[in-house]
Design a protein around this motif. Sequence first.
Motif, PDB file in Angstrom:
ATOM      1  N   UNK A  87       1.343  10.011  15.720  1.00  0.00           N
ATOM      2  CA  UNK A  87      -0.212  10.316  15.404  1.00  0.00           C
ATOM      3  C   UNK A  87      -1.024  10.220  14.855  1.00  0.00           C
ATOM      4  N   UNK A  88      -2.415   9.991  15.500  1.00  0.00           N
ATOM      5  CA  UNK A  88      -3.266   9.146  14.871  1.00  0.00           C
ATOM      6  C   UNK A  88      -4.755   9.509  13.824  1.00  0.00           C
ATOM      7  N   UNK A  89      -4.033   9.115  12.532  1.00  0.00           N
ATOM      8  CA  UNK A  89      -5.529   9.668  11.771  1.00  0.00           C
ATOM      9  C   UNK A  89      -6.159   8.793  12.135  1.00  0.00           C
ATOM     10  N   UNK A  90      -7.403   9.431  11.700  1.00  0.00           N
ATOM     11  CA  UNK A  90      -8.970   8.340  11.671  1.00  0.00           C
ATOM     12  C   UNK A  90     -10.618   9.548  11.013  1.00  0.00           C
ATOM     13  N   UNK A  91     -11.419   9.456  10.992  1.00  0.00           N
ATOM     14  CA  UNK A  91     -12.082   9.581  10.501  1.00  0.00           C
ATOM     15  C   UNK A  91     -13.415   9.937  11.392  1.00  0.00           C
ATOM     16  N   UNK A  92     -13.749  10.619  11.239  1.00  0.00           N
ATOM     17  CA  UNK A  92     -15.067  10.783  12.307  1.00  0.00           C
ATOM     18  C   UNK A  92     -16.194  10.310  11.770  1.00  0.00           C
ATOM     19  N   UNK A  93     -16.263   9.818  10.654  1.00  0.00           N
ATOM     20  CA  UNK A  93     -17.717   8.548  10.224  1.00  0.00           C
ATOM     21  C   UNK A  93     -17.489   7.669  10.634  1.00  0.00           C
ATOM     22  N   UNK A  94     -16.469   6.943  11.024  1.00  0.00           N
ATOM     23  CA  UNK A  94     -15.665   5.043  11.316  1.00  0.00           C
ATOM     24  C   UNK A  94     -15.777   5.032  12.491  1.00  0.00           C
ATOM     25  N   UNK A 149      -2.152  13.605   1.396  1.00  0.00           N
ATOM     26  CA  UNK A 149      -2.817  11.534   0.961  1.00  0.00           C
ATOM     27  C   UNK A 149      -2.254  10.389   1.907  1.00  0.00           C
ATOM     28  N   UNK A 150      -3.275   9.721   2.314  1.00  0.00           N
ATOM     29  CA  UNK A 150      -2.474   9.081   3.538  1.00  0.00           C
ATOM     30  C   UNK A 150      -1.978   8.335   2.956  1.00  0.00           C
ATOM     31  N   UNK A 151      -2.160   7.470   1.240  1.00  0.00           N
ATOM     32  CA  UNK A 151      -1.639   6.336   0.899  1.00  0.00           C
ATOM     33  C   UNK A 151       0.201   6.749   1.159  1.00  0.00           C
ATOM     34  N   UNK A 152       0.923   8.310   0.717  1.00  0.00           N
ATOM     35  CA  UNK A 152       1.749   9.099   1.165  1.00  0.00           C
ATOM     36  C   UNK A 152       2.901   8.359   2.441  1.00  0.00           C
ATOM     37  N   UNK A 153       1.446   8.086   3.723  1.00  0.00           N
ATOM     38  CA  UNK A 153       2.088   7.878   4.632  1.00  0.00           C
ATOM     39  C   UNK A 153       2.245   6.474   4.793  1.00  0.00           C
ATOM     40  N   UNK A 154       1.659   5.473   4.620  1.00  0.00           N
ATOM     41  CA  UNK A 154       1.816   4.538   4.404  1.00  0.00           C
ATOM     42  C   UNK A 154       2.871   3.437   3.073  1.00  0.00           C
ATOM     43  N   UNK A 155       3.199   4.791   2.026  1.00  0.00           N
ATOM     44  CA  UNK A 155       4.316   4.530   0.885  1.00  0.00           C
ATOM     45  C   UNK A 155       5.580   5.122   2.077  1.00  0.00           C
ATOM     46  N   UNK A 156       5.179   5.588   2.993  1.00  0.00           N
ATOM     47  CA  UNK A 156       6.176   6.387   3.305  1.00  0.00           C
ATOM     48  C   UNK A 156       7.341   5.022   4.449  1.00  0.00           C
ATOM     49  N   UNK A 157       6.147   3.724   4.599  1.00  0.00           N
ATOM     50  CA  UNK A 157       6.755   2.858   5.694  1.00  0.00           C
ATOM     51  C   UNK A 157       7.190   1.701   4.299  1.00  0.00           C
ATOM     52  N   UNK A 158       6.025   1.909   3.422  1.00  0.00           N
ATOM     53  CA  UNK A 158       6.100   0.605   2.085  1.00  0.00           C
ATOM     54  C   UNK A 158       6.443   1.059   0.672  1.00  0.00           C
ATOM     55  N   UNK A 159       7.012   1.328   0.683  1.00  0.00           N
ATOM     56  CA  UNK A 159       7.353   2.280  -0.708  1.00  0.00           C
ATOM     57  C   UNK A 159       6.649   1.245  -1.587  1.00  0.00           C
ATOM     58  N   UNK A 160       6.622   0.264  -2.198  1.00  0.00           N
ATOM     59  CA  UNK A 160       5.458  -0.075  -3.264  1.00  0.00           C
ATOM     60  C   UNK A 160       4.528  -0.824  -2.644  1.00  0.00           C
ATOM     61  N   UNK A 161       3.718   0.388  -1.693  1.00  0.00           N
ATOM     62  CA  UNK A 161       2.353  -0.295  -1.133  1.00  0.00           C
ATOM     63  C   UNK A 161       0.974   0.134  -2.195  1.00  0.00           C
ATOM     64  N   UNK A 162       0.476  -0.691  -2.479  1.00  0.00           N
ATOM     65  CA  UNK A 162      -0.605  -0.763  -3.351  1.00  0.00           C
ATOM     66  C   UNK A 162      -2.101  -0.665  -2.879  1.00  0.00           C
ATOM     67  N   UNK A 163      -2.174  -0.818  -2.129  1.00  0.00           N
ATOM     68  CA  UNK A 163      -3.272  -1.553  -1.265  1.00  0.00           C
ATOM     69  C   UNK A 163      -3.744   0.299  -0.948  1.00  0.00           C
ATOM     70  N   UNK A 164      -5.282  -0.208  -0.879  1.00  0.00           N
ATOM     71  CA  UNK A 164      -6.508   0.736  -0.494  1.00  0.00           C
ATOM     72  C   UNK A 164      -5.460   1.374   0.843  1.00  0.00           C
ATOM     73  N   UNK A 165      -5.481   2.535   1.512  1.00  0.00           N
ATOM     74  CA  UNK A 165      -5.266   2.890   2.565  1.00  0.00           C
ATOM     75  C   UNK A 165      -6.552   3.227   3.196  1.00  0.00           C
TER      76      UNK A 165
END
Length: 307
Positions: A39-46, A99-115
């Motif tokens: 699944x590709x999560x993107x942004x229409x502005x980016x 939130x996108x951070x939830x999906x980062x944390x599913x890979x790295x539970x202690x993820x604290x950076x900006x997604x």
Amino acid sequence: MSKKANSGDACALPSQKKQTAFSQRFSNGELPIEPNRYHYVWAKFCPWATPGAIMIDYTGLNQVISKFPIYPLRHAGIVDDWFFGKNDDDEDPLLHTTRLSENYKKTVPNFLARPTVPALIDLKTGGVVNDSSLDIMTELAGNWKKYFATDVPDVYPDSLKGEIDEMNTQIITDITSVPGKITGVDSQAEYEMLFNQYFDRLDKLDARLADQRFLMGDHITLPDFWLVVSLIRFDLVFYFKSKLNKKRLDEYPNLWRYARECYQIPAFKQNTDFNAIKQFFFQTSDDPVTSFDRVIPVGPDLDRWEE
């Protein structure tokens, strides 16, 4: 984050990968090539995430790889995460996260950076497996060819890989990354260096397109996705906001012809949201607009893109 956005705020630049967990590849066997798994999560502005969205649709990979955009504005008071809708409880329809951070944390539970976007997500785990725009595109283009639509020319042919990689690097270095860098300069000399780097490359690309239809010849390849996305944002935002104002896009006859021709291709047009681009780069967040710099400009006349 200040209320003034820059083009790198939301996106993963190729040199800014956060952890190897988010750099997994198909080419080395880390990721299985399996339809309907990613699944590709993107942004229409980016300008970093949109090239991949266009490529997925153009090649027909949208039949085996799903995608969904984040909401284009930061939620009021939250500067370090992206939501999947205007409301806090709006979900991505496949991931069922808000939130996108939830999906980062599913890979790295202690993820604290900006997604950041883009993010390629494994639907089996819900976790991000790669968040580099360039890597995702070259990995998909190089390893998923058997899932391309039969009537689409190869966007990353083996015979042109070296030239395509070089052209990608030139566009990303001299065009895609400059607007984000230029807003952070603290001297006239640094601004002028980036300014000249940007327009020198536009001059070269305009000359290149004088006698050929697309960047690498008679059909679209990976660099075209990168360049067209940046040209659209140059005309709409960066000319004004990043003080990249030597020329307007329509003063480059070959680039202007090329950009409009590509825009008429469905994969380009359906992944171009002029309003979302202006929302992010000018308004930035859902916070009430209380200053002129966050007012969304009415122009330019977008009918020109239909000519």
